[in-house]
Design a protein around this motif. Sequence first.
Motif, PDB file in Angstrom:
ATOM      1  N   LEU A  88       0.798  -1.214   0.000  1.00 19.46           N
ATOM      2  CA  LEU A  88       0.000   0.000   0.000  1.00 19.46           C
ATOM      3  C   LEU A  88       0.835   1.270   0.000  1.00 19.46           C
ATOM      4  O   LEU A  88       0.474   2.244  -0.656  1.00 19.46           O
ATOM      5  CB  LEU A  88      -0.948   0.012   1.202  1.00 19.46           C
ATOM      6  CG  LEU A  88      -2.049  -1.030   1.165  1.00 19.46           C
ATOM      7  CD1 LEU A  88      -2.878  -0.958   2.426  1.00 19.46           C
ATOM      8  CD2 LEU A  88      -2.926  -0.836  -0.043  1.00 19.46           C
ATOM      9  N   CYS A  89       1.938   1.275   0.726  1.00 19.75           N
ATOM     10  CA  CYS A  89       2.775   2.483   0.786  1.00 19.75           C
ATOM     11  C   CYS A  89       3.331   2.813  -0.594  1.00 19.75           C
ATOM     12  O   CYS A  89       3.310   3.959  -1.030  1.00 19.75           O
ATOM     13  CB  CYS A  89       3.911   2.308   1.782  1.00 19.75           C
ATOM     14  SG  CYS A  89       3.335   2.173   3.470  1.00 19.75           S
ATOM     15  N   HIS A  90       3.813   1.803  -1.295  1.00 20.49           N
ATOM     16  CA  HIS A  90       4.351   2.020  -2.632  1.00 20.49           C
ATOM     17  C   HIS A  90       3.242   2.475  -3.578  1.00 20.49           C
ATOM     18  O   HIS A  90       3.420   3.423  -4.346  1.00 20.49           O
ATOM     19  CB  HIS A  90       5.010   0.744  -3.146  1.00 20.49           C
ATOM     20  CG  HIS A  90       5.609   0.880  -4.503  1.00 20.49           C
ATOM     21  ND1 HIS A  90       6.720   1.667  -4.738  1.00 20.49           N
ATOM     22  CD2 HIS A  90       5.246   0.366  -5.698  1.00 20.49           C
ATOM     23  CE1 HIS A  90       7.017   1.617  -6.028  1.00 20.49           C
ATOM     24  NE2 HIS A  90       6.145   0.833  -6.619  1.00 20.49           N
ATOM     25  N   SER A  91       2.098   1.829  -3.506  1.00 21.71           N
ATOM     26  CA  SER A  91       0.967   2.210  -4.361  1.00 21.71           C
ATOM     27  C   SER A  91       0.533   3.635  -4.071  1.00 21.71           C
ATOM     28  O   SER A  91       0.243   4.412  -4.981  1.00 21.71           O
ATOM     29  CB  SER A  91      -0.213   1.256  -4.150  1.00 21.71           C
ATOM     30  OG  SER A  91       0.141  -0.048  -4.516  1.00 21.71           O
ATOM     31  N   SER A  92       0.486   3.986  -2.782  1.00 23.20           N
ATOM     32  CA  SER A  92       0.097   5.344  -2.401  1.00 23.20           C
ATOM     33  C   SER A  92       1.096   6.376  -2.911  1.00 23.20           C
ATOM     34  O   SER A  92       0.722   7.488  -3.237  1.00 23.20           O
ATOM     35  CB  SER A  92      -0.022   5.458  -0.883  1.00 23.20           C
ATOM     36  OG  SER A  92      -1.039   4.625  -0.422  1.00 23.20           O
ATOM     37  N   ILE A  95       0.501   7.084  -6.818  1.00 20.30           N
ATOM     38  CA  ILE A  95      -0.712   7.808  -7.207  1.00 20.30           C
ATOM     39  C   ILE A  95      -0.444   9.282  -7.499  1.00 20.30           C
ATOM     40  O   ILE A  95      -0.788   9.768  -8.573  1.00 20.30           O
ATOM     41  CB  ILE A  95      -1.823   7.617  -6.162  1.00 20.30           C
ATOM     42  CG1 ILE A  95      -2.300   6.162  -6.186  1.00 20.30           C
ATOM     43  CG2 ILE A  95      -2.987   8.571  -6.391  1.00 20.30           C
ATOM     44  CD1 ILE A  95      -3.179   5.766  -5.022  1.00 20.30           C
ATOM     45  N   PRO A  96       0.190  10.042  -6.567  1.00 21.01           N
ATOM     46  CA  PRO A  96       0.423  11.452  -6.898  1.00 21.01           C
ATOM     47  C   PRO A  96       1.357  11.635  -8.088  1.00 21.01           C
ATOM     48  O   PRO A  96       1.204  12.575  -8.863  1.00 21.01           O
ATOM     49  CB  PRO A  96       1.023  12.050  -5.624  1.00 21.01           C
ATOM     50  CG  PRO A  96       1.347  10.923  -4.741  1.00 21.01           C
ATOM     51  CD  PRO A  96       0.621   9.722  -5.217  1.00 21.01           C
ATOM     52  N   GLY A  97       2.315  10.715  -8.233  1.00 16.19           N
ATOM     53  CA  GLY A  97       3.226  10.803  -9.377  1.00 16.19           C
ATOM     54  C   GLY A  97       2.491  10.651 -10.696  1.00 16.19           C
ATOM     55  O   GLY A  97       2.718  11.397 -11.648  1.00 16.19           O
ATOM     56  N   LYS A  98       1.582   9.682 -10.761  1.00 11.84           N
ATOM     57  CA  LYS A  98       0.785   9.474 -11.972  1.00 11.84           C
ATOM     58  C   LYS A  98      -0.139  10.661 -12.218  1.00 11.84           C
ATOM     59  O   LYS A  98      -0.333  11.083 -13.360  1.00 11.84           O
ATOM     60  CB  LYS A  98      -0.037   8.178 -11.867  1.00 11.84           C
ATOM     61  CG  LYS A  98       0.801   6.929 -11.867  1.00 11.84           C
ATOM     62  CD  LYS A  98       1.477   6.732 -13.199  1.00 11.84           C
ATOM     63  CE  LYS A  98       2.269   5.443 -13.217  1.00 11.84           C
ATOM     64  NZ  LYS A  98       3.048   5.278 -14.417  1.00 11.84           N
ATOM     65  N   SER A 147      12.429  14.209  -6.994  1.00  8.10           N
ATOM     66  CA  SER A 147      12.022  13.521  -8.220  1.00  8.10           C
ATOM     67  C   SER A 147      10.760  12.693  -8.025  1.00  8.10           C
ATOM     68  O   SER A 147      10.073  12.383  -8.983  1.00  8.10           O
ATOM     69  CB  SER A 147      13.152  12.625  -8.719  1.00  8.10           C
ATOM     70  OG  SER A 147      13.476  11.667  -7.733  1.00  8.10           O
ATOM     71  N   THR A 148      10.411  12.363  -6.780  1.00  5.44           N
ATOM     72  CA  THR A 148       9.215  11.560  -6.536  1.00  5.44           C
ATOM     73  C   THR A 148       7.937  12.391  -6.610  1.00  5.44           C
ATOM     74  O   THR A 148       6.861  11.848  -6.664  1.00  5.44           O
ATOM     75  CB  THR A 148       9.267  10.906  -5.150  1.00  5.44           C
ATOM     76  OG1 THR A 148       9.333  11.924  -4.170  1.00  5.44           O
ATOM     77  CG2 THR A 148      10.428   9.944  -5.044  1.00  5.44           C
ATOM     78  N   ARG A 149       8.071  13.694  -6.575  1.00  2.24           N
ATOM     79  CA  ARG A 149       6.958  14.633  -6.608  1.00  2.24           C
ATOM     80  C   ARG A 149       6.074  14.597  -5.373  1.00  2.24           C
ATOM     81  O   ARG A 149       5.053  15.236  -5.322  1.00  2.24           O
ATOM     82  CB  ARG A 149       6.084  14.433  -7.852  1.00  2.24           C
ATOM     83  CG  ARG A 149       6.801  14.746  -9.126  1.00  2.24           C
ATOM     84  CD  ARG A 149       5.782  14.879 -10.238  1.00  2.24           C
ATOM     85  NE  ARG A 149       6.475  14.806 -11.487  1.00  2.24           N
ATOM     86  CZ  ARG A 149       6.456  13.773 -12.289  1.00  2.24           C
ATOM     87  NH1 ARG A 149       5.760  12.727 -11.983  1.00  2.24           N
ATOM     88  NH2 ARG A 149       7.119  13.790 -13.406  1.00  2.24           N
TER      89      ARG A 149
END
Length: 179
Positions: A88-92, A95-98, A147-149
């Motif tokens: 979930l942490c990685h998926s979360s 989301i903002p990056g996409k 870079s992760t935004r």
Amino acid sequence: MCTLVRYVSPINGLVRTELLELMSLDATDCSAEKIYNAFKNCLTVKDIPLANIIGLASVGANVMVGKNNSFFSHLKCDVPSVILMQCLCHSSALIPGKACEKLPREPEELIRNIATYCSGSAKRYAQLCELRDYFHVERKKILKLASTRLSIHQCVSRVLDCWAVLLHFLELLLWKINY
């Protein structure tokens, strides 16, 4: 192992997330079977039926969610209808990056350029600090966009906090260039 439960409260009908148990595991043998048995024992002690489980959210480690002999595969044997939500942490974080990929690049570039310009020279940084003091604006470092935004909100907030000072700073630089 940190075990959280999410359920609908029978008292007020709201969805609640609570710590069920913080289980101590033997680090020398953290096999999927041992982890699962500790979890199952925790539920048994608390009189929670395995059948109440509808989903598992976990990190993507093989011992937890691998196809063969994982915590999830053991759980799936006992609760065939259980669903898995991996990492979930990685998926979360994705989301903002996409979402940001759909935004125009110019504001992001402006934020990056402001931070680079202001921190790229000790003299410019000192002049900016001097202007902040003059306008009674708190001295806060202008953040560089990662870079992760994920930091974009903080970067934008920081620039907006000193926007008036930045405008005066840039106007003074332009004035010095032209005269």
